[in-house]
Design a protein around this motif. Structure first.
Motif, PDB file in Angstrom:
ATOM      1  N   VAL A   1      24.870  46.227  24.939  1.00  8.49           N
ATOM      2  CA  VAL A   1      23.688  45.919  23.731  1.00  8.49           C
ATOM      3  C   VAL A   1      25.096  46.697  22.615  1.00  8.49           C
ATOM      4  CG1 VAL A   1      22.476  45.184  21.798  1.00  8.49           C
ATOM      5  CG2 VAL A   1      21.754  45.224  23.907  1.00  8.49           C
TER       6      VAL A   1
ATOM      7  N   GLY B   1      26.818  45.974  17.761  1.00  6.52           N
ATOM      8  CA  GLY B   1      27.469  45.085  17.146  1.00  6.52           C
ATOM      9  C   GLY B   1      27.029  45.621  15.954  1.00  6.52           C
TER      10      GLY B   1
ATOM     11  N   LYS C   1      21.715  46.174  16.579  1.00  2.00           N
ATOM     12  CA  LYS C   1      21.957  46.740  17.630  1.00  2.00           C
ATOM     13  C   LYS C   1      21.034  48.107  18.334  1.00  2.00           C
ATOM     14  CE  LYS C   1      25.094  50.391  17.306  1.00  2.00           C
ATOM     15  NZ  LYS C   1      25.448  49.752  16.308  1.00  2.00           N
TER      16      LYS C   1
ATOM     17  N   VAL D   1      17.418  45.773  18.807  1.00  2.00           N
ATOM     18  CA  VAL D   1      17.138  44.666  19.741  1.00  2.00           C
ATOM     19  C   VAL D   1      17.257  45.528  21.427  1.00  2.00           C
ATOM     20  CG1 VAL D   1      18.954  42.405  20.691  1.00  2.00           C
ATOM     21  CG2 VAL D   1      18.543  42.414  18.424  1.00  2.00           C
TER      22      VAL D   1
ATOM     23  N   THR E   1      25.006  41.005  18.494  1.00  4.75           N
ATOM     24  CA  THR E   1      24.243  41.046  17.623  1.00  4.75           C
ATOM     25  C   THR E   1      25.444  40.309  16.204  1.00  4.75           C
ATOM     26  OG1 THR E   1      24.236  43.190  16.617  1.00  4.75           O
ATOM     27  CG2 THR E   1      22.276  42.671  18.514  1.00  4.75           C
ATOM     28  N   THR E   2      25.763  41.223  15.458  1.00  8.51           N
ATOM     29  CA  THR E   2      27.107  40.247  15.040  1.00  8.51           C
ATOM     30  C   THR E   2      27.530  41.495  14.517  1.00  8.51           C
ATOM     31  OG1 THR E   2      26.443  40.044  12.439  1.00  8.51           O
ATOM     32  CG2 THR E   2      25.473  41.513  12.811  1.00  8.51           C
TER      33      THR E   2
ATOM     34  N   ASN F   1      26.066  35.482  18.545  1.00  4.34           N
ATOM     35  CA  ASN F   1      25.933  35.197  17.348  1.00  4.34           C
ATOM     36  C   ASN F   1      26.347  34.559  16.854  1.00  4.34           C
ATOM     37  OD1 ASN F   1      24.707  34.840  14.454  1.00  4.34           O
ATOM     38  ND2 ASN F   1      24.637  36.794  14.438  1.00  4.34           N
TER      39      ASN F   1
ATOM     40  N   ASN G   1      17.270  38.440  15.503  1.00  3.76           N
ATOM     41  CA  ASN G   1      17.154  39.542  16.611  1.00  3.76           C
ATOM     42  C   ASN G   1      16.621  39.087  17.848  1.00  3.76           C
ATOM     43  OD1 ASN G   1      19.140  41.368  15.458  1.00  3.76           O
ATOM     44  ND2 ASN G   1      16.568  42.130  15.234  1.00  3.76           N
TER      45      ASN G   1
ATOM     46  N   ALA H   1      18.243  36.337  19.940  1.00  2.22           N
ATOM     47  CA  ALA H   1      19.350  36.935  20.318  1.00  2.22           C
ATOM     48  C   ALA H   1      18.957  37.606  21.759  1.00  2.22           C
ATOM     49  CB  ALA H   1      19.691  38.003  19.863  1.00  2.22           C
ATOM     50  N   CYS H   2      17.365  38.224  21.663  1.00  2.00           N
ATOM     51  CA  CYS H   2      16.565  38.667  22.913  1.00  2.00           C
ATOM     52  C   CYS H   2      16.196  37.618  23.950  1.00  2.00           C
ATOM     53  CB  CYS H   2      15.445  39.707  22.574  1.00  2.00           C
ATOM     54  SG  CYS H   2      15.131  41.000  22.037  1.00  2.00           S
TER      55      CYS H   2
END
Length: 454
Positions: free
Chosen positions: A102, A104, A108, A111, A179-180, A215, A281, A284-285
């Motif tokens: 992970v 981002g 991060k 998450v 994540t972004t 994302n 979040n 994403a998970c």
């Protein structure tokens, strides 16, 4: 069952064991070392080898060492960081664990911790502790992964180009999640596009069967996707073209509910945390859960067991001179995107809202304007007073309407005094800034002196 034997460590690192011993954990810091650990002395400002006697006194079972030691169980290796990386690779090779990486600009750590909670409902899980996400923390985490682990979650951070590539090639994740991408560490990059390119280095460690999760709401996703080649790419976001579609969300003071469409299956995730950023979040998970082939409803239910990580939105009730205060601790770190997310979460809390804000570091040439621009989300969040610390935060204070301007202070001690002079019964106080501003010391002091954790 031990984590590693001396013989296994020697074989993995190409070193020589001085004697037989076994270890249950790994440590690079004598202050947090647990009895039975392998001490790994690394070199920075100080040479970790100087602390081997302290490590042994603290109960270490043995140590790596680039020199022969008398009367100390150790593995004699050529160089300790290289040996740690070799041990990490051996840990990955001996385990059947599904490895998830992970990274981002924002989210991060939260998450990563949420994924650990989710995976715990399905089997043995191993994950990065705190923010062990750099060239020391990632190999340390991987090398400490038990053989029987079923899911390994590894956080990867960076300050410069090339760092994510090295970490990804070390972990060789089956799934990589970004994540972004946002303006963080701009002092080290030409622009946000360069940050996106650095995050895209996650691709370098994904094998041919690897899955990259992005994302879909982020404007830099197409740029990253173009670098993925033939990799399987999944996305999450609000548009119906995403693999995980955010259909709806409800934001509460201390809870959010997210309705998702995952492969035409409607899944609702309820999380006991605040803030619109948790909508993304959660998606994403659940994208990771889908990529792993997990039972989606079981995964969603497991996510309901998360909690905000320390310094990342954890909430504490304070009693200060008879005044009931709610402290929202966001002090671990800050950039413009995470600052806006924290202010948005604050807007959903009842009570008079105060903010103590510190400089956001490493923002480059635009750092002054990026601080001043926070005046708009502060006003939108209904914040009544703002105390600031740091030179760049002077720009924000000047941009705020006069009634909102609290004190500008030099340090955490002065912020403590300024805050106590401002608070009223029923206030909600949010504290956030880059880690180096020292505002973490302010939250720790408030908790130690006045807290009841909820």
């Amino acid at each position: 069952m031990s984590l590693w034997t001396a013989k296994e460590i020697a074989e993995a690192t190409g070193g020589e064991a001085s004697t037989d011993f076994a270890v249950d954990s790994l440590s690079i810091d004598t202050r947090s070392l647990q009895p039975g650990a392998l001490f790994v002395p690394l070199k920075d400002v100080r040479d970790g080898h100087d602390f081997i006697p302290q490590a042994m006194k603290a109960g270490a079972a043995g140590s790596l060492s680039d020199r022969a030691l008398e009367s100390t169980p150790h593995i004699h290796v050529q160089e300790t960081l290289g040996a740690l990386e070799a041990l990490a690779k051996a840990a990955a090779s001996r385990s059947d664990a599904r490895r998830i990486a992970v990274t981002g600009s924002v989210g991060k750590t939260s998450v990563k911790d949420a994924l650990a909670v989710m995976f715990a409902a399905f089997g043995d899980v191993h994950w990065s502790q705190r923010s062990f996400n750099n060239h020391w923390g990632v190999p340390l985490t991987l090398a400490a992964m038990p053989k029987q682990t079923e899911f390994g979650v590894f956080e990867m951070g960076m300050n410069n180009a090339g760092e994510i590539s090295a970490l990804s090639q070390l972990v060789r994740p089956h799934i990589g999640l970004i994540t972004t991408v946002a303006p963080a560490h701009l002092a080290h990059f030409k622009n946000v596009e360069a940050i996106a390119d650095a995050k895209a280095e996650m691709i370098d460690g994904l094998g041919e069967t690897g899955i990259l999760i992005l994302n879909g709401d982020n404007p830099y996703t197409r740029r990253i996707q173009a670098k993925a080649g033939d990799l399987d790419v999944m996305t999450f976001g609000h548009d119906e073209s995403n693999d995980v579609v955010i259909l709806d969300s409800r934001l509460g003071e201390a809870e959010i509910e997210v309705k998702l469409d995952i492969l035409d299956e409607i899944v609702t995730v309820t999380l006991p945390v605040a803030g619109a950023h948790w909508v993304s979040n959660a998606a994403a998970c659940m994208a990771v859960a889908m990529a792993c082939g997990l039972d989606l409803n079981k995964a969603a239910k497991a996510l309901g067991g998360i909690s905000a990580s320390p310094g990342r939105g954890d909430v504490t009730r304070l009693q200060i001179e008879g005044k009931a205060i709610t402290l929202v601790d966001e002090s671990y770190n800050a950039n413009p995107t995470s600052m806006r997310a924290a202010l948005s979460a604050l807007s959903h809390r009842s009570g008079r809202r105060l903010a103590v804000l510190g400089d956001m570091y490493e923002l480059g040439a635009d750092e002054i304007s990026l601080h001043a621009e926070l005046s708009e989300p502060i006003a939108a969040a209904g914040v009544s007073r703002v105390i600031v610390t740091g030179e760049c935060m002077r720009a924000l204070r000047g941009a705020l309407p006069r009634p909102l301007r609290g004190a500008w202070v030099h340090n955490a001690d002065e912020a403590y005094d300024a805050l106590l002079s401002e608070i009223e019964d029923g206030d909600v106080v949010m504290i956030k800034g880059s880690n180096a501003t020292g505002l973490g010391a302010l939250t720790r002091r408030l908790k130690q002196e006045f807290a009841h954790v909820i």
